[in-house]
Every structure is written in C-alpha cells, then in structure tokens.
Design an enzyme around this catalytic site. Structure first.
Site, PDB file in Angstrom:
ATOM      1  N   HIS A  96       0.849  -1.197   0.000  1.00  0.00           N
ATOM      2  CA  HIS A  96       0.000   0.000   0.000  1.00  0.00           C
ATOM      3  C   HIS A  96       0.883   1.245   0.000  1.00  0.00           C
ATOM      4  CE1 HIS A  96       0.639   0.657   4.324  1.00  0.00           C
ATOM      5  NE2 HIS A  96       0.356  -0.619   4.530  1.00  0.00           N
ATOM      6  N   HIS A 140       4.063   1.554   2.182  1.00  0.00           N
ATOM      7  CA  HIS A 140       5.301   0.902   1.725  1.00  0.00           C
ATOM      8  C   HIS A 140       5.962   1.737   0.628  1.00  0.00           C
ATOM      9  CE1 HIS A 140       2.709  -2.640   3.009  1.00  0.00           C
ATOM     10  NE2 HIS A 140       3.687  -2.609   3.896  1.00  0.00           N
ATOM     11  N   CYS A 143       2.514 -11.679  19.976  1.00  0.00           N
ATOM     12  CA  CYS A 143       1.599 -11.274  18.899  1.00  0.00           C
ATOM     13  C   CYS A 143       2.218 -11.717  17.585  1.00  0.00           C
ATOM     14  CB  CYS A 143       1.373  -9.763  18.873  1.00  0.00           C
ATOM     15  SG  CYS A 143       0.453  -9.252  17.382  1.00  0.00           S
ATOM     16  N   CYS A 154       2.825  -8.956  14.829  1.00  0.00           N
ATOM     17  CA  CYS A 154       4.072  -8.176  14.968  1.00  0.00           C
ATOM     18  C   CYS A 154       5.278  -9.080  14.959  1.00  0.00           C
ATOM     19  CB  CYS A 154       4.183  -7.457  16.312  1.00  0.00           C
ATOM     20  SG  CYS A 154       2.861  -6.427  16.805  1.00  0.00           S
ATOM     21  N   CYS A 189      -2.723  -6.566  21.832  1.00  0.00           N
ATOM     22  CA  CYS A 189      -1.503  -6.034  21.235  1.00  0.00           C
ATOM     23  C   CYS A 189      -1.693  -4.548  20.940  1.00  0.00           C
ATOM     24  CB  CYS A 189      -1.207  -6.787  19.931  1.00  0.00           C
ATOM     25  SG  CYS A 189      -0.066  -5.894  18.856  1.00  0.00           S
ATOM     26  N   HIS A 235      -1.930  -4.069  17.019  1.00  0.00           N
ATOM     27  CA  HIS A 235      -2.944  -4.738  16.205  1.00  0.00           C
ATOM     28  C   HIS A 235      -4.302  -4.896  16.868  1.00  0.00           C
ATOM     29  CE1 HIS A 235       0.828  -5.905  14.142  1.00  0.00           C
ATOM     30  NE2 HIS A 235       0.085  -5.580  13.115  1.00  0.00           N
ATOM     31  N   LYS A 264      -3.450   5.611  11.365  1.00  0.00           N
ATOM     32  CA  LYS A 264      -2.349   5.049  10.570  1.00  0.00           C
ATOM     33  C   LYS A 264      -2.918   4.198   9.443  1.00  0.00           C
ATOM     34  CE  LYS A 264       1.572   1.948  10.534  1.00  0.00           C
ATOM     35  NZ  LYS A 264       2.075   0.667  11.004  1.00  0.00           N
ATOM     36  N   LYS A 298      -2.608  -2.345   6.840  1.00  0.00           N
ATOM     37  CA  LYS A 298      -3.420  -3.449   6.344  1.00  0.00           C
ATOM     38  C   LYS A 298      -4.306  -4.009   7.449  1.00  0.00           C
ATOM     39  CE  LYS A 298       0.818  -5.947   6.812  1.00  0.00           C
ATOM     40  NZ  LYS A 298       2.123  -5.968   6.180  1.00  0.00           N
TER      41      LYS A 298
HETATM   42  O1  ME8 Z   1       7.685  -4.238   9.669  1.00  0.00           O
HETATM   43  N1  ME8 Z   1       3.094   5.256   7.055  1.00  0.00           N
HETATM   44  O2  ME8 Z   1       7.288  -4.940   7.513  1.00  0.00           O
HETATM   45  P1  ME8 Z   1       5.964  -4.133   7.128  1.00  0.00           P
HETATM   46  C1  ME8 Z   1       4.408   5.278   6.823  1.00  0.00           C
HETATM   47  N2  ME8 Z   1       9.028  -6.874   7.740  1.00  0.00           N
HETATM   48  N3  ME8 Z   1       5.135   4.175   6.551  1.00  0.00           N
HETATM   49  C2  ME8 Z   1       4.500   3.002   6.520  1.00  0.00           C
HETATM   50  C3  ME8 Z   1       3.102   2.907   6.754  1.00  0.00           C
HETATM   51  C4  ME8 Z   1       2.398   4.117   7.027  1.00  0.00           C
HETATM   52  N4  ME8 Z   1       1.086   4.129   7.248  1.00  0.00           N
HETATM   53  N5  ME8 Z   1       2.756   1.601   6.651  1.00  0.00           N
HETATM   54  C5  ME8 Z   1       3.895   0.911   6.344  1.00  0.00           C
HETATM   55  C6  ME8 Z   1       7.940  -4.946   8.704  1.00  0.00           C
HETATM   56  N6  ME8 Z   1       4.947   1.751   6.268  1.00  0.00           N
HETATM   57  C7  ME8 Z   1       9.146  -5.859   8.732  1.00  0.00           C
HETATM   58  C8  ME8 Z   1      10.386  -5.027   8.524  1.00  0.00           C
HETATM   59  S1  ME8 Z   1      13.035  -4.721   8.254  1.00  0.00           S
HETATM   60  C9  ME8 Z   1      14.400  -5.592   8.679  1.00  0.00           C
HETATM   61  C10 ME8 Z   1      11.681  -5.778   8.572  1.00  0.00           C
HETATM   62  C11 ME8 Z   1       6.327   1.369   5.927  1.00  0.00           C
HETATM   63  O3  ME8 Z   1       5.520  -4.732   5.843  1.00  0.00           O
HETATM   64  C12 ME8 Z   1       7.319   1.871   6.955  1.00  0.00           C
HETATM   65  O4  ME8 Z   1       8.590   1.898   6.369  1.00  0.00           O
HETATM   66  O5  ME8 Z   1       5.024  -4.096   8.261  1.00  0.00           O
HETATM   67  C13 ME8 Z   1       7.254   0.785   8.005  1.00  0.00           C
HETATM   68  O6  ME8 Z   1       8.359   0.818   8.887  1.00  0.00           O
HETATM   69  C14 ME8 Z   1       7.237  -0.446   7.117  1.00  0.00           C
HETATM   70  O7  ME8 Z   1       6.423  -0.042   5.982  1.00  0.00           O
HETATM   71  C15 ME8 Z   1       6.663  -1.687   7.788  1.00  0.00           C
HETATM   72  O8  ME8 Z   1       6.516  -2.675   6.805  1.00  0.00           O
END
Ligand code: ME8
Length: 505
Positions: free
Chosen positions: A17, A20, A125, A128, A142, A145, A294, A297
C-alpha cells in the site's frame, strides 16, 4: 564517499500500500540525489518472507509457503517498478544466499558466547512477530494490532541483549547523529535506559524459517533473519563482488517508527555481538494517516499506490507524499489533497511555467533560444538553490527540499509577470530584453529540472527535452548560466494534464 541506503524489507503477507511506497520513494529520492553528486550509491529494498504469520496466511490461502511468498513478492517487485525507483538490488529473505549468511551471522554471536539456551514463556503477537510484557498491552490486546496475544512457552535460544546497555547508550551520546530525528533518538535512548531484557532469537514450534545452525530443530526468529538482510545483501547483490568491503558500515537505514526498537536497539546490539560495525545512521519517519489513523493493512484503510499512479501519473504521487506530510512527522493524506496539489502546484506553478516559456520561445523567437547574459538577481537565486537542497536532503528533510525548490518555481512565475515578455515582444527596441527574459526562464527551468530530478524523474526529462537541453543531471549543472543555445523549441505538451475530479480514483 559512498552512500548505502535501505528500506525496511516488507512482509509479503498482504499486498503493498501507499505506506510501503512512501519509504521506498524516500530512499529513492535520496539515492538519486547522491548519484547526481557523483557518490558511489547503493540502494536496497526487498521483502521479508519467513515467520509464523506468513506461514499462517499461506495456509489460509491453501498454498505452500514458498508458492505464497513467490506470488506476493512479485507484487512488491511490481510496485517497486511502478513507483519508478532506482534500487540496485531487491533482496528476498528466502534467497538461499541470504539464509546461509543468517546462519553465519548467528553462529558468530553464538561462538562469541552471547547466546544461551533458556525457556521462553510469554505473550506473543504473531502479527508483529513480537513478545509483549503484560504492561505493554492495551486492554489485554496487542498495542499495534488490537488483537489478544497468544501465550507461548518453549525452549529458545536467547541473545544477551541486557549486556549491551552501556555500549548502546554510547551510540546515543550527546551530539551523535546515530538516530534522526533527535526526538526519535531520545525515544530509543529512554527505552535502553529503562534496562533491556535478553531476547529470544529462535523458535521451536515453527518450521517456516532459517534453521539454527547448531540446532536444526529450531528456526531463527524472523526479526533477526530480517534485520540481517541489510548486511547479507551486499555479499551477493553483485556477481563476483563482496560489496560489504566497500559499503559496510556506511549504511543509512530508513524506517517508520513502528519498528524503531528493532532497528535502533536490537540491530546494533546484534551487530556488536557478531563483531560487526554498527550502521552509520538511521532515520525514523512518521506515519501516513487517513482521517488521522495510521494507514495499515490491519486497519484496512489502505490506498493502493498503483491506482493513484494510473490517474495522476507516478511523479505526482511521488511529489504529493512528501508535500502532504512533513517527512519525519505523521501526516494525513487523501485523494482530494493529491488532486488539489496536482492542479495547483504541479499543473499551475510548474506545468504552466514550462508551457508559457516554450510557447513564447516558439512564438516570439521562432523556436530559437540564444545564450545571453541573464538577470543577475535571478542567477543569484538559482546559484543558491543547489546548496540549500543539499543541506535539506543531507538532513533527510525531503519536504524542506521541495519547499526550497518551490521558492524558485514561484520566483520564476513572478519573473514572468514582472517582465511581461508579451509586452516586450511588441517593441522591436526591446528585443534584447526579451531574449534575456526568455533565457532566464529557460535557465531557471533547467536548474529546477535538475534539482527536482530525484523527486520527479520523468518530469525532469520532459522539461529538459522541451527546452532542447541534454546536458545530464550532474549536480554541477544545477547552477545558472549553463543553458545551451537551442533551436526547434515548440510549445510543450502539458506536464500535468487535467484530471477531471478526484472521484476518478
Ligand atoms: O515491519 N506510514 O514490515 P511491514 C508510513 N518486515 N510508513 C509506513 C506505513 C504508514 N502508514 N505503513 C507501512 C515490517 N509503512 C518488517 C520489517 S526490516 C528488517 C523488517 C512502511 O511490511 C514503513 O517503512 O510491516 C514501516 O516501517 C514499514 O512499511 C513496515 O513494513
């Protein structure tokens, strides 16, 4: 100087989304900008593909985990392509070469005596992939979530995180820029100051992960596996080369505040445990919100970046995200907000400037642009812009960088109004003055195009093409007076054509 920049690797349990896309575009802007400055730049993004959560979602979808992650990783790769980012590599944690390096990394910590066997009992959780203390829960759920954590009790391997408190605090000493913005560094520091518990780095009851090298009955905890990507990718991203020699630890991690603790506390400690240098810097940005919540998903209030791109074009989306919210802070985004900035700032301020300039060169000068001495005052503004943008982008202030550039967009629009070339064109005696104003506008647009190139890569080439300029994007060219004589300049097509209404998305 080398510049290595990373994004988090995203979970492939759902489709990408705008959140990302946000971090990935931010990293791209910084990477493109550093390349313009001639620095050796490496930009890494990718996907996080192990863990119980992904295994569960795959099962729900009736697929083998590998088949499931292959499909979903493809959607993240597609997003990366469609948002026009210039990543040098895309890492997937199911890549065998990464898996081997996870084992090597963990073995180093184990050999150093920093991992021991214990029993873990606690609240977990799986969304997370994180344990919580009772006190961290909100109404028993959590905090991220809003679902109840599960009670997990099993034999695990533990990393002695508690022993790293002083070494971690040393990273956050006064004056250090280890974590930016400063208020995020303070958050990490106070977390460390409260005292750290050892963390479990393996799972006994899961199969979808990397085997613990000295105990194949366990898999490596998905967060440890994931963090190592920043280091492992360099070993195999380029055939026959180990980039770790050149690029580690000159790494800049970008992430949002949801994963601050993993990056700003656990990751440097794991590296220290493995005898590897800690990252140079981390920048923690805020959340994109929809109606003050925020975008995520799990809440379900997500926007698909590809739908916005289909209507507004990729550059408009890249632009809007860093305008809507000041990078670093939280900020609301909306399709209406995008529509408004698209019309006002991109269409009117920038798009019309190019349309008018090219139309006037075509009409008054038969498409020819001679090189003349431009206005000294405007040249001063153009020459100051490069340094201002560098200062902003070196501080990760992407929004401030756009502010600086837009000051000059507005100055050029004023320059047109004040000099009224259409009046000058009526008087043969003012031909030199007209040439000067047209040169000013072309020169200004060229400097804007170069400074905007990291933000709006497609628009930049269209501006330079329309003005018959092809000098390249080197930062050295972001100065006044470098516009070359051109012929055949025709009225440019609108850079940002009208979109009927926001409802089109
Ligand atoms: O946490 N606003 O993956 P994830 C701003 N796999 N940035 C956002 C956002 C929002 N509403 N939503 C997502 C993970 N992001 C782990 C990470 S790294 C070694 C492992 C972005 O798919 C932002 O960069 O939940 C956030 O930190 C990341 O997506 C979380 O992605």
């Amino acid at each position: 100087m080398s510049f290595y920049i990373t994004t988090p690797i995203y979970y492939v349990n759902a489709t990408p989304h705008v959140g990302h896309a946000y971090t990935t575009i931010a990293a791209d802007i910084l990477a493109r900008h550093r390349r313009q400055r001639g620095e050796e730049t490496f930009f890494l993004t990718g996907t996080d593909e192990h863990g119980s959560n992904i295994a569960r979602v795959a099962e729900e979808a009736g697929l083998e985990p590998k088949e499931f992650v292959d499909r979903n990783a493809a959607t993240f790769m597609e997003m990366t392509r469609r948002i026009n980012v210039s990543n040098d590599f895309f890492i997937r944690t199911t890549d065998e070469r990464h898996e081997q390096l996870v084992q090597e990394f963990l073995q180093r910590i184990y050999d150093a005596g920093e991992i021991y066997e214990g029993v873990y009992a606690g609240l977990y959780c799986s969304r997370c992939e994180s344990f919580y203390a009772e006190s961290e829960l909100v109404d028993g759920n959590c905090p991220q979530h809003g679902i109840p954590p599960e009670w997990v009790e099993e034999k695990n391997y533990f990393f002695r995180l508690s022993a790293y408190q002083d070494r971690l605090l040393a990273l956050y000493e006064e004056g250090s820029d280890f974590v930016l913005p400063k208020f995020r560094a303070n958050e990490a520091r106070s977390f460390i100051e409260q005292g750290l518990d050892d963390i479990s780095v393996s799972r006994a009851t899961q199969r979808w992960g990397v085997s613990v090298p000295w105990d194949p009955d366990q898999v490596v905890y998905v967060w440890v596996d994931a963090l190592i990507n920043y280091w492992s990718a360099l070993a195999f991203a380029r055939e026959g080369e180990d980039l770790r020699d050149r690029l580690w630890p000159e790494v800049h991690h970008l992430l949002a505040k949801d994963i601050l603790k993993f990056h700003c506390v656990i990751w440097p400690a794991l590296l220290m445990g493995a005898g590897i240098s800690v990252p140079k810097q981390l920048f923690v940005h805020g959340y994109l919100l929809m109606d003050d919540r925020k975008m995520s998903k799990s809440v379900g209030n997500v926007i698909d970046p590809l739908e916005l791109i289909d209507v507004y074009g990729v550059d408009a989306v890249r632009y809007y995200l860093f305008r809507a919210a000041s990078f670093g802070q939280d900020g609301n985004i909306s399709v209406d907000g995008l529509h408004e900035r698209y019309e006002r700032e991109l269409g009117n301020d920038l798009g019309n400037l190019l349309s008018r300039t090219t139309a006037m060169v075509a009409r008054y000068r038969d498409g020819k642009l001679p090189v003349v001495e431009g206005s000294a005052e405007l040249a001063g503004e153009l020459d100051a812009l490069g340094g201002r943008v560098v200062a902003r982008l070196d501080a990760y202030d992407l929004t401030g960088g756009l502010d600086e550039i837009w000051e000059v967009v507005r100055a050029l629009n004023r320059h047109v109004e004040q000099n009224a070339p259409w009046e000058l064109a009526k008087d043969e005696a003012k031909a030199d003055e007209l040439d000067r104003v047209l040169f000013d506008l072309a020169d200004g647009l060229r400097v804007l195009a170069i400074t905007l190139a990291p933000f709006l890569p497609e628009t930049t080439s269209r501006i330079l093409d329309a003005l018959g300029q092809d000098a390249g994007l080197d930062w050295d060219h972001a100065r006044s007076g470098q516009t070359r004589a051109a012929e055949g300049i025709a009225p440019a097509e609108p850079l940002f054509p009208r979109v009927d209404s926001p409802a089109a998305v």
